[in-house]
Write a protein that holds these residues in place. Structure first.
Motif, mmCIF file in Angstrom:
data_model
loop_
_atom_site.group_PDB
_atom_site.id
_atom_site.type_symbol
_atom_site.label_atom_id
_atom_site.label_comp_id
_atom_site.label_asym_id
_atom_site.label_seq_id
_atom_site.Cartn_x
_atom_site.Cartn_y
_atom_site.Cartn_z
ATOM 1 N N GLY A 136 0.793 -1.222 0.000
ATOM 2 C CA GLY A 136 0.000 0.000 0.000
ATOM 3 C C GLY A 136 0.824 1.270 0.000
ATOM 4 N N TYR A 137 2.082 1.182 -0.385
ATOM 5 C CA TYR A 137 2.973 2.338 -0.264
ATOM 6 C C TYR A 137 2.634 3.415 -1.298
ATOM 7 N N LYS A 138 2.284 4.572 -0.807
ATOM 8 C CA LYS A 138 1.978 5.764 -1.610
ATOM 9 C C LYS A 138 1.122 5.397 -2.817
ATOM 10 N N ASP A 139 1.477 5.904 -3.989
ATOM 11 C CA ASP A 139 0.709 5.619 -5.204
ATOM 12 C C ASP A 139 1.468 4.668 -6.139
ATOM 13 N N THR A 140 2.190 3.739 -5.527
ATOM 14 C CA THR A 140 3.013 2.797 -6.292
ATOM 15 C C THR A 140 2.199 2.050 -7.346
ATOM 16 N N LEU A 141 1.043 1.511 -6.949
ATOM 17 C CA LEU A 141 0.212 0.763 -7.896
ATOM 18 C C LEU A 141 -0.225 1.644 -9.060
ATOM 19 N N PHE A 142 -0.591 2.868 -8.745
ATOM 20 C CA PHE A 142 -1.056 3.788 -9.775
ATOM 21 C C PHE A 142 0.046 4.068 -10.797
ATOM 22 N N VAL A 143 1.246 4.318 -10.318
ATOM 23 C CA VAL A 143 2.362 4.602 -11.232
ATOM 24 C C VAL A 143 2.705 3.352 -12.046
ATOM 25 N N MET A 144 2.630 2.175 -11.415
ATOM 26 C CA MET A 144 2.885 0.935 -12.149
ATOM 27 C C MET A 144 1.856 0.764 -13.272
ATOM 28 N N GLY A 145 0.617 1.115 -12.986
ATOM 29 C CA GLY A 145 -0.421 1.059 -14.007
ATOM 30 C C GLY A 145 -0.140 2.024 -15.146
ATOM 31 N N LYS A 146 0.256 3.253 -14.793
ATOM 32 C CA LYS A 146 0.540 4.254 -15.827
ATOM 33 C C LYS A 146 1.720 3.829 -16.701
ATOM 34 N N ILE A 147 2.743 3.245 -16.093
ATOM 35 C CA ILE A 147 3.900 2.788 -16.876
ATOM 36 C C ILE A 147 3.450 1.756 -17.900
ATOM 37 N N ASN A 148 2.668 0.794 -17.462
ATOM 38 C CA ASN A 148 2.180 -0.223 -18.398
ATOM 39 C C ASN A 148 1.292 0.390 -19.477
ATOM 40 N N TYR A 149 0.467 1.355 -19.096
ATOM 41 C CA TYR A 149 -0.399 2.030 -20.072
ATOM 42 C C TYR A 149 0.447 2.746 -21.125
ATOM 43 N N TYR A 150 1.443 3.510 -20.683
ATOM 44 C CA TYR A 150 2.293 4.243 -21.628
ATOM 45 C C TYR A 150 3.140 3.303 -22.489
ATOM 46 N N ASP A 151 3.388 2.087 -21.987
ATOM 47 C CA ASP A 151 4.104 1.081 -22.772
ATOM 48 C C ASP A 151 3.142 0.244 -23.618
ATOM 49 N N LEU A 152 1.894 0.685 -23.688
ATOM 50 C CA LEU A 152 0.827 0.048 -24.485
ATOM 51 C C LEU A 152 0.493 -1.366 -24.018
ATOM 52 N N LYS A 153 0.748 -1.645 -22.765
ATOM 53 C CA LYS A 153 0.399 -2.936 -22.165
ATOM 54 C C LYS A 153 -0.902 -2.739 -21.386
ATOM 55 N N PHE A 154 -1.977 -2.549 -22.139
ATOM 56 C CA PHE A 154 -3.239 -2.141 -21.546
ATOM 57 C C PHE A 154 -3.850 -3.167 -20.585
ATOM 58 N N PRO A 155 -3.838 -4.468 -20.914
ATOM 59 C CA PRO A 155 -4.400 -5.432 -19.955
ATOM 60 C C PRO A 155 -3.641 -5.447 -18.617
ATOM 61 N N GLU A 156 -2.293 -5.334 -18.685
ATOM 62 C CA GLU A 156 -1.500 -5.308 -17.455
ATOM 63 C C GLU A 156 -1.798 -4.031 -16.660
ATOM 64 N N ALA A 157 -1.865 -2.916 -17.359
ATOM 65 C CA ALA A 157 -2.164 -1.640 -16.703
ATOM 66 C C ALA A 157 -3.519 -1.707 -16.019
ATOM 67 N N LYS A 158 -4.487 -2.257 -16.716
ATOM 68 C CA LYS A 158 -5.854 -2.350 -16.189
ATOM 69 C C LYS A 158 -5.890 -3.116 -14.877
ATOM 70 N N LYS A 159 -5.071 -4.157 -14.751
ATOM 71 C CA LYS A 159 -5.036 -4.947 -13.506
ATOM 72 C C LYS A 159 -4.633 -4.088 -12.314
ATOM 73 N N TYR A 160 -3.645 -3.217 -12.506
ATOM 74 C CA TYR A 160 -3.212 -2.346 -11.406
ATOM 75 C C TYR A 160 -4.320 -1.368 -11.016
#
Length: 198
Positions: free
Chosen positions: A60-84
């Motif tokens: 639950g540290y800060k917005d780690t999950l959110f940033v991980m999702g954004k990284i995957n989104y910007y890398d066009l890995k939409f299903p992985e991003a969506k999971k976060y």
């Protein structure tokens, strides 16, 4: 004397525990800062690696999950991003930002099942003026052949033009006062474009 020793022992244990927690928090904060710096300079894979480590240490540290999702989104890995983003939204169904990113992932990856429409509807009930959601809704309605409803979505976006124009005007003033002429000119031109009479 007997009473003092257990107290002393417990005090020492508490201090050791507190100092180890403090150093652990500091190390985690340093890792997080490094990951964010990497993210902002577009070294996303390196940032993601560090964020994964942080997530394993403290989910639950800060917005780690959110940033991980954004990284995957910007890398066009939409299903992985969506999971976060879904993990965030599952924990906090009031988090509209997470829901919007779920919707963006679904739209970008071409998902057109019932879930994308349900997510759009749930989002629009709570934030009917969000430009990104209105645009996605318009596109989905166009694809479904519901042109009249798509027009309503796009028209709702256009109604927000005065607020956008005012934001550009204010930004122009701020940059002008800060002697950042290039940005002041850009925002003033944007303001003029939005307010120009046809």
């Amino acid at each position: 004397m007997i009473l003092r020793r257990p107290f002393l022992f417990l005090s020492i244990l508490f201090l050791l525990f507190a100092s180890s927690c403090g150093s652990n928090d500091k190390a985690l904060e340093e890792k997080y800062a490094k990951a964010m710096n990497l993210f902002w300079v577009n070294k996303r894979s390196e940032a993601l690696k560090i964020l994964n480590e942080i997530h394993k240490e403290n989910p639950g540290y800060k917005d780690t999950l959110f940033v991980m999702g954004k990284i995957n989104y910007y890398d066009l890995k939409f299903p992985e991003a969506k999971k976060y983003f879904e993990e965030i939204y599952d924990k906090d169904p009031e988090n509209l930002t997470a829901l919007l990113w779920i919707l963006k992932c679904q739209f970008a990856s071409g998902v057109r099942d019932q879930s994308v429409f349900e997510n759009l509807q749930a989002f629009m009930k709570r934030d009917p003026n969000n430009l990104e959601a209105l645009y996605i809704g318009g596109r989905l309605l166009e694809e479904a052949g519901k042109t009249d409803l798509a027009i309503q979505n796009y028209s709702q976006m256009i109604l927000q033009t005065p607020q956008i124009a005012l934001a550009h005007k204010q930004l122009s003033g701020i940059y002008k006062r800060a002697n950042v002429a290039q940005k002041a000119d850009f925002h003033f031109k944007q303001f003029q474009a939005f307010t120009k009479k046809e």
